[in-house]
Design an enzyme around this catalytic site. Sequence first.
Site, PDB file in Angstrom:
ATOM      1  N   CYS A  16     -42.249 -19.395  35.244  1.00 48.58           N
ATOM      2  CA  CYS A  16     -42.111 -19.453  33.784  1.00 48.58           C
ATOM      3  C   CYS A  16     -40.620 -19.467  33.494  1.00 48.58           C
ATOM      4  O   CYS A  16     -39.923 -18.476  33.790  1.00 48.58           O
ATOM      5  CB  CYS A  16     -42.776 -18.259  33.113  1.00 48.58           C
ATOM      6  SG  CYS A  16     -42.447 -18.158  31.327  1.00 48.58           S
ATOM      7  N   LYS A  56     -51.598 -24.470  26.517  1.00 48.67           N
ATOM      8  CA  LYS A  56     -52.070 -23.093  26.699  1.00 48.67           C
ATOM      9  C   LYS A  56     -53.510 -22.927  26.204  1.00 48.67           C
ATOM     10  O   LYS A  56     -54.239 -22.059  26.703  1.00 48.67           O
ATOM     11  CB  LYS A  56     -51.127 -22.125  25.974  1.00 48.67           C
ATOM     12  CG  LYS A  56     -49.746 -22.016  26.636  1.00 48.67           C
ATOM     13  CD  LYS A  56     -48.860 -21.027  25.906  1.00 48.67           C
ATOM     14  CE  LYS A  56     -47.499 -20.901  26.576  1.00 48.67           C
ATOM     15  NZ  LYS A  56     -47.575 -20.324  27.930  1.00 48.67           N
ATOM     16  N   ARG A  77     -43.513 -14.891  25.516  1.00 52.78           N
ATOM     17  CA  ARG A  77     -42.067 -14.891  25.700  1.00 52.78           C
ATOM     18  C   ARG A  77     -41.344 -15.575  24.547  1.00 52.78           C
ATOM     19  O   ARG A  77     -40.284 -15.116  24.095  1.00 52.78           O
ATOM     20  CB  ARG A  77     -41.690 -15.592  27.014  1.00 52.78           C
ATOM     21  CG  ARG A  77     -41.935 -14.774  28.268  1.00 52.78           C
ATOM     22  CD  ARG A  77     -43.401 -14.496  28.550  1.00 52.78           C
ATOM     23  NE  ARG A  77     -44.169 -15.737  28.681  1.00 52.78           N
ATOM     24  CZ  ARG A  77     -45.494 -15.818  28.541  1.00 52.78           C
ATOM     25  NH1 ARG A  77     -46.219 -14.747  28.244  1.00 52.78           N
ATOM     26  NH2 ARG A  77     -46.135 -16.970  28.680  1.00 52.78           N
ATOM     27  N   THR A 108     -38.968 -19.493  30.584  1.00 51.97           N
ATOM     28  CA  THR A 108     -38.530 -18.598  29.515  1.00 51.97           C
ATOM     29  C   THR A 108     -38.449 -17.153  29.992  1.00 51.97           C
ATOM     30  O   THR A 108     -37.565 -16.397  29.563  1.00 51.97           O
ATOM     31  CB  THR A 108     -39.471 -18.713  28.303  1.00 51.97           C
ATOM     32  OG1 THR A 108     -39.634 -20.098  27.964  1.00 51.97           O
ATOM     33  CG2 THR A 108     -38.901 -17.986  27.100  1.00 51.97           C
ATOM     34  N   THR A 159     -38.277 -24.505  26.153  1.00 49.52           N
ATOM     35  CA  THR A 159     -38.451 -23.660  24.963  1.00 49.52           C
ATOM     36  C   THR A 159     -37.097 -23.367  24.317  1.00 49.52           C
ATOM     37  O   THR A 159     -36.040 -23.559  24.931  1.00 49.52           O
ATOM     38  CB  THR A 159     -39.107 -22.322  25.331  1.00 49.52           C
ATOM     39  OG1 THR A 159     -38.205 -21.591  26.185  1.00 49.52           O
ATOM     40  CG2 THR A 159     -40.438 -22.520  26.044  1.00 49.52           C
ATOM     41  N   CYS A 169     -40.190 -26.395  31.264  1.00 52.11           N
ATOM     42  CA  CYS A 169     -41.225 -25.511  30.739  1.00 52.11           C
ATOM     43  C   CYS A 169     -42.445 -25.804  31.597  1.00 52.11           C
ATOM     44  O   CYS A 169     -42.832 -26.977  31.749  1.00 52.11           O
ATOM     45  CB  CYS A 169     -41.518 -25.790  29.267  1.00 52.11           C
ATOM     46  SG  CYS A 169     -43.007 -24.931  28.670  1.00 52.11           S
TER      47      CYS A 169
END
Length: 238
Positions: free
Chosen positions: A84, A172, A50, A86, A131, A202
């Site tokens: 999520c 991640k 994203r 974003t 983000t 986030c």
Amino acid sequence: MSTTLIGVLGGMGPLATVDLLHKIVEETPASRDQDHVPVVVWNVPQVPDRQQALAGTGESPLPMLLHAVRQLNRLSVSHIVVPCNTAHHWFDALAETSDAPLVHMADATLHALTHAAEIKASPRKIGLIATHGTLNAGWYQQRFATRLCAETVVPDEQEMATLFVPGCYAVKRGELSLGGQLLDRLAAQLVARGAESLVLACTEVPPALHAVASRWRTISIDPTRALAQACVRLWQQR
């Protein structure tokens, strides 16, 4: 439909999805299995990045997100949540095509902040860790200003480049300690600039700060947990 069945559009990332499921269980007042929230999960991590999509350096995740929404609707879910932040850039497009209503993460977070403000004084300055896409969208800042009369303290570009982005991608990769150290430093810098409370907008951030036992968790609102609480409220209102 009369039966509550929460559909989770996850995979962004997979750890964030598992974190939401864990928090739904934690937030549910239950004395037996049957008291827990019914949930079905689409946890497919192959959705295009994203952050890269919004930066113009990667393909759009929208086709895969729309496919996921269609699959969840085939299971007759009553609501859909997306762990999520974003990905909420495509929230309206997903909501328009879904039979089941989507729950916006920023609305769930505002509910949690409002409830917290009833217990103690509402913060005048809220630090926002998110983000570039979430920061630029302004979902959180607008809600803080109009509903809480609060100013938002956001990271500057150097902090995003040296702390947030590498911290996020460390999580991640499964490097939670490294990610936690970087994001803990970012939290400290927002507090040093006057933030009285932090919103961890986030979904990689809460597990990272937990991994390093960050002291800033005590003044933080976790949108993932707020979303879990929203799921529980929907179940209780069935």
